[in-house]
Write an enzyme that holds these catalytic residues in place. Structure first.
Site, mmCIF file in Angstrom:
data_model
loop_
_atom_site.group_PDB
_atom_site.id
_atom_site.type_symbol
_atom_site.label_atom_id
_atom_site.label_comp_id
_atom_site.label_asym_id
_atom_site.label_seq_id
_atom_site.Cartn_x
_atom_site.Cartn_y
_atom_site.Cartn_z
ATOM 1 N N GLY A 53 3.341 -34.144 1.900
ATOM 2 C CA GLY A 53 4.644 -33.497 1.268
ATOM 3 C C GLY A 53 5.220 -33.648 -0.558
ATOM 4 O O GLY A 53 4.002 -32.666 -1.167
ATOM 5 N N SER A 120 -2.274 -36.362 -2.239
ATOM 6 C CA SER A 120 -1.377 -36.012 -2.472
ATOM 7 C C SER A 120 -0.755 -36.759 -2.726
ATOM 8 O O SER A 120 -0.467 -38.184 -3.675
ATOM 9 C CB SER A 120 -1.487 -34.827 -1.489
ATOM 10 O OG SER A 120 -1.161 -33.862 -2.228
ATOM 11 N N TRP A 121 0.463 -36.221 -2.453
ATOM 12 C CA TRP A 121 2.082 -37.286 -2.350
ATOM 13 C C TRP A 121 2.137 -38.820 -2.031
ATOM 14 O O TRP A 121 2.458 -39.347 -3.343
ATOM 15 C CB TRP A 121 3.334 -36.262 -1.961
ATOM 16 C CG TRP A 121 4.489 -36.974 -2.833
ATOM 17 C CD1 TRP A 121 5.094 -38.033 -1.080
ATOM 18 C CD2 TRP A 121 5.828 -37.411 -2.801
ATOM 19 N NE1 TRP A 121 5.958 -38.639 -1.607
ATOM 20 C CE2 TRP A 121 6.631 -38.690 -2.599
ATOM 21 C CE3 TRP A 121 5.441 -37.237 -4.604
ATOM 22 C CZ2 TRP A 121 7.003 -39.076 -3.499
ATOM 23 C CZ3 TRP A 121 6.096 -37.798 -5.884
ATOM 24 C CH2 TRP A 121 7.118 -38.421 -4.748
ATOM 25 N N ASP A 274 -11.009 -28.416 -4.506
ATOM 26 C CA ASP A 274 -9.501 -29.020 -4.464
ATOM 27 C C ASP A 274 -8.940 -28.120 -5.460
ATOM 28 O O ASP A 274 -8.693 -28.224 -6.435
ATOM 29 C CB ASP A 274 -8.923 -30.484 -4.294
ATOM 30 C CG ASP A 274 -7.756 -30.963 -4.065
ATOM 31 O OD1 ASP A 274 -6.865 -29.680 -4.767
ATOM 32 O OD2 ASP A 274 -7.383 -31.866 -3.812
ATOM 33 N N HIS A 302 -9.211 -29.848 -0.625
ATOM 34 C CA HIS A 302 -7.111 -30.538 -0.540
ATOM 35 C C HIS A 302 -7.264 -31.308 0.379
ATOM 36 O O HIS A 302 -6.508 -32.445 0.347
ATOM 37 C CB HIS A 302 -6.155 -30.583 -0.902
ATOM 38 C CG HIS A 302 -5.146 -30.673 -1.134
ATOM 39 N ND1 HIS A 302 -5.309 -31.678 -2.125
ATOM 40 C CD2 HIS A 302 -4.163 -30.954 -0.670
ATOM 41 C CE1 HIS A 302 -3.823 -32.545 -2.318
ATOM 42 N NE2 HIS A 302 -3.231 -32.084 -1.139
#
Length: 348
Positions: A53, A120-121, A274, A302
């Site tokens: 997120g 990611s986050w 990505d 990604h």
């Protein structure tokens, strides 16, 4: 830093689905309660999965990156999103709060040390937590590294990805008047925070469509328009809240703090194609972090659903499940196990 190739021998990318055997809510203060689940072997190696997120949610498939016979797998939904309560709440919702929530959950589940997994986050949060509580982290498995720097935000929302996918960028830019186009994150943040659904929902859809297009290699995915509006709005509100504050991380903080990871082994999995979090951040992190192994997956992007990414992540968790990655103790007394839970406190 060492460099590994993609494990071509893996026959199946993910482990079979496994249900949670325990779940509930943990009151973390400030009016927030976070939803958590535990699956796998109750006496196995503790592992924490951090969703992306910010503003996403944990799903049952997250457990499939781990061998459920050997891992005790912990998932939770971060403040304001998923099944955590209250939904969409931005007050007392910062990176520091999330780090504190992770530590409270560890204490409530009576885990000494655990493997921390995030993409990611989730990778950002995993690094921030590990640097704050290094003695509680046995190993890190990271995907698609995002370090929260201005250059990475500029890649996404200024000059960078816009040059690779001009058609998707044009759709992203269209809802914002020319006078506000010097700050797209701020412009979208103001709109998705509106109490008027006629303002907030179209902005949330456009915000999420841009990110989905990057994940899809510039294509316009149908899933964005079909997705649940409430979930899109939550994601856009929390994501813009974090990004307008530069992820509540000081510029360069996570690279500068790499020395705190001394003694913690890690695997960083990065798709070479990505377009959301390009490989430069993963490369810089692994150059500074001596205990890291960088796995670059050719021609993949990604998403954690790409087969080479999945095989590399499963290979990483398999690598660490034989190590001393944590000690099981009894559940903490302050944990609300919720209705229907069949796994209760055990004697020490």
């Amino acid at each position: 830093m060492s460099w590994d190739s993609v494990p071509a021998s893996a026959a199946v990318a993910l482990y079979p689905p496994v249900a949670a055997h325990d779940a509930g809510f943990l009151d973390v203060g400030d009016g927030h309660r976070i939803y958590w689940e535990v699956g796998g072997n109750p006496l196995g190696r503790p592992a924490l999965y951090l969703h992306g997120g910010p503003g996403g949610a944990a799903t049952a498939d997250a457990r499939r990156f781990f061998d459920a016979a050997r891992y005790r797998i912990v998932l939770f939904d971060q403040r304001g999103c998923g099944r955590s309560e209250p939904r969409d709440r931005l007050e007392a919702n910062t990176t520091a709060h999330l780090i504190g929530d992770i530590e409270k959950l560890r204490e409530a589940l009576a885990i000494d040390r655990w493997l921390v997994f995030g993409g990611s986050w989730g990778a950002t949060l995993a690094l921030a937590y590990a640097q704050r509580y290094p003695t509680r982290v046995a190993a890190l498995v990271l995907r698609a590294v995002f370090l929260g720097r201005q250059r990475e935000l500029d890649w996404l929302y200024a000059l960078g990805a816009s040059q690779r996918f001009p058609d998707a960028w044009e759709r992203f830019v269209a809802p914002i008047p020319a006078r506000e186009r010097d700050d797209f994150v701020g412009a979208y943040h103001r709109r998705v925070a509106s109490a008027d659904p006629a303002v907030a929902l179209p902005a949330a859809r456009a915000w999420c469509a841009w990110e989905d297009a990057l994940i899809a290699g510039g294509q316009r995915p149908a899933a964005t328009t079909d997705a649940d509006d409430a979930a899109l709005l939550t994601l856009a509100r929390i994501e813009t809240h974090y990004f307008v504050h530069r992820a509540f991380i000081e510029e360069g903080e996570l690279l500068a703090g790499v020395h705190r990871l001394a003694g913690i082994p890690g695997v960083v999995v990065q798709g070479s194609a990505d377009a959301v979090t390009p490989p430069a951040a993963a490369w810089e992190l692994c150059r500074a972090w001596l205990g890291a192994t960088l796995v670059v997956v050719p021609c993949e992007g990604h998403s954690s659903s790409e087969p080479g990414i999945q095989r590399s992540l499963v290979a990483a968790t398999d690598r660490f499940c034989g190590a001393d990655v944590g000690v099981h103790r009894a559940y903490g007394r302050d944990l609300d196990t919720g209705a229907g839970s069949h796994y209760r406190r055990r004697k020490k």
